[in-house]
Design a protein around this motif. Structure first.
Motif, short mmCIF file in Angstrom:
data_model
loop_
_atom_site.label_atom_id
_atom_site.label_comp_id
_atom_site.label_asym_id
_atom_site.label_seq_id
_atom_site.Cartn_x
_atom_site.Cartn_y
_atom_site.Cartn_z
N TRP A 242 0.80 -1.22 0.00
CA TRP A 242 0.00 0.00 0.00
C TRP A 242 0.84 1.27 0.00
N LEU A 243 2.13 1.15 0.34
CA LEU A 243 2.99 2.32 0.42
C LEU A 243 3.63 2.67 -0.92
N GLY A 244 4.00 1.64 -1.67
CA GLY A 244 4.61 1.90 -2.97
C GLY A 244 6.06 2.32 -2.87
N LYS A 245 6.46 3.26 -3.71
CA LYS A 245 7.86 3.71 -3.74
C LYS A 245 8.09 4.82 -2.73
N VAL A 246 9.31 4.82 -2.17
CA VAL A 246 9.73 5.84 -1.21
C VAL A 246 11.09 6.37 -1.64
N PRO A 247 11.50 7.53 -1.16
CA PRO A 247 12.84 8.02 -1.49
C PRO A 247 13.90 6.97 -1.13
N GLU A 248 14.90 6.88 -1.99
CA GLU A 248 15.92 5.83 -1.88
C GLU A 248 16.63 5.83 -0.53
N HIS A 249 16.81 6.98 0.08
CA HIS A 249 17.56 7.06 1.34
C HIS A 249 16.69 6.78 2.57
N TRP A 250 15.39 6.62 2.41
CA TRP A 250 14.52 6.33 3.55
C TRP A 250 14.71 4.90 4.02
N VAL A 251 14.52 4.71 5.33
CA VAL A 251 14.50 3.38 5.92
C VAL A 251 13.04 3.08 6.25
N VAL A 252 12.53 1.99 5.75
CA VAL A 252 11.15 1.59 6.02
C VAL A 252 11.16 0.62 7.19
N SER A 253 10.38 0.94 8.22
CA SER A 253 10.34 0.05 9.38
C SER A 253 8.96 0.07 10.01
N ARG A 254 8.69 -0.90 10.83
CA ARG A 254 7.42 -0.96 11.53
C ARG A 254 7.37 0.12 12.61
N LEU A 255 6.17 0.56 12.94
CA LEU A 255 5.98 1.60 13.93
C LEU A 255 6.62 1.23 15.26
N ARG A 256 6.56 -0.02 15.65
CA ARG A 256 7.11 -0.43 16.95
C ARG A 256 8.62 -0.23 17.03
N PHE A 257 9.29 -0.14 15.90
CA PHE A 257 10.73 0.12 15.89
C PHE A 257 11.04 1.61 15.80
N ALA A 258 10.02 2.41 15.49
CA ALA A 258 10.21 3.85 15.33
C ALA A 258 9.78 4.63 16.57
N ALA A 259 8.97 4.00 17.42
CA ALA A 259 8.45 4.73 18.59
C ALA A 259 8.21 3.78 19.75
N GLU A 260 8.35 4.35 20.94
CA GLU A 260 8.05 3.61 22.17
C GLU A 260 6.57 3.83 22.48
N LEU A 261 5.87 2.77 22.82
CA LEU A 261 4.44 2.81 23.10
C LEU A 261 4.21 3.02 24.59
N ASN A 262 3.45 4.06 24.95
CA ASN A 262 3.11 4.37 26.33
C ASN A 262 4.32 4.30 27.25
N PRO A 263 5.29 5.20 27.05
CA PRO A 263 6.51 5.17 27.85
C PRO A 263 6.23 5.34 29.34
N PRO A 264 7.07 4.73 30.19
CA PRO A 264 6.84 4.82 31.64
C PRO A 264 7.16 6.21 32.19
N ILE A 265 6.64 6.50 33.36
CA ILE A 265 6.88 7.77 34.02
C ILE A 265 8.34 7.83 34.46
N SER B 65 -2.90 10.38 9.73
CA SER B 65 -3.24 10.12 8.33
C SER B 65 -4.52 9.28 8.21
N ASP B 66 -5.22 9.47 7.12
CA ASP B 66 -6.42 8.68 6.84
C ASP B 66 -6.10 7.20 6.75
N ARG B 67 -4.95 6.87 6.19
CA ARG B 67 -4.57 5.46 6.03
C ARG B 67 -4.37 4.79 7.39
N PHE B 68 -3.67 5.45 8.31
CA PHE B 68 -3.45 4.91 9.65
C PHE B 68 -4.79 4.73 10.37
#
Length: 156
Positions: free
Chosen positions: A17-40, A140-143
């Motif tokens: 569904w994403l198609g082509k991206v700029p060559e220098h981009w790294v495509v990764s899953r959200l869980r590797f890009a962000a911490e979910l509900n970080p602790p206090i 985003s609408d897609r998310f």
């Protein structure tokens, strides 16, 4: 959008569904890009009298805005609320607020931290991820379309 210049080279993202991206981009899953509900942070708990931002659901807009007029002492909100810091991204995890796009990039928090409704999911961008882009993705609408399709019941 004509003022944006195309990147010099593109590659297949490997995601249908994403198609082509700029060559220098790294495509990764959200869980590797962000911490979910970080602790206090323990530093936050060391000053229970400190005033911090307080964000109930009705103070989160569907347009990425937040109303930061409410504050509470840490002692009153350290338990039973969602914790976040400046630069975190929050989005509603309940229906219909999720589908309506309630969420925001959290900035200008009193004391640089806040607590709020448990009806939000908090994402903290990991190294090399711009929180503004993370916010763009979750707004985003897609998310929201993928998330809405996976929800069951009022709690999502």
């Amino acid at each position: 959008m004509s003022h944006y210049k195309p990147y010099p080279a593109y590659k297949d993202s490997g995601v249908e569904w994403l198609g082509k991206v700029p060559e220098h981009w790294v495509v990764s899953r959200l869980r590797f890009a962000a911490e979910l509900n970080p602790p206090i942070s323990q530093a936050v708990l060391s000053n229970l009298d400190a005033e911090v931002s307080f964000l109930p659901m009705e103070k989160i807009g569907e347009d990425g805005s937040i109303n930061l007029e409410l504050t509470r002492p840490v002692a009153d909100v350290r338990n039973g609320y969602s914790y976040f810091e400046n630069g975190d991204v929050a989005f509603a995890k309940v229906t219909p607020c999720f589908e309506n796009g309630k969420g925001a990039l959290l900035r200008n928090l009193v004391g640089h931290i806040g607590f709020g409704t448990t009806e939000i999911t908090v994402l903290r961008a990991k190294e090399k991820i711009d929180p503004r882009f993370l916010n763009y993705v979750v707004q985003s609408d897609r998310f929201r379309g993928f998330g809405s399709g996976a929800m069951t019941g009022a709690g999502g």
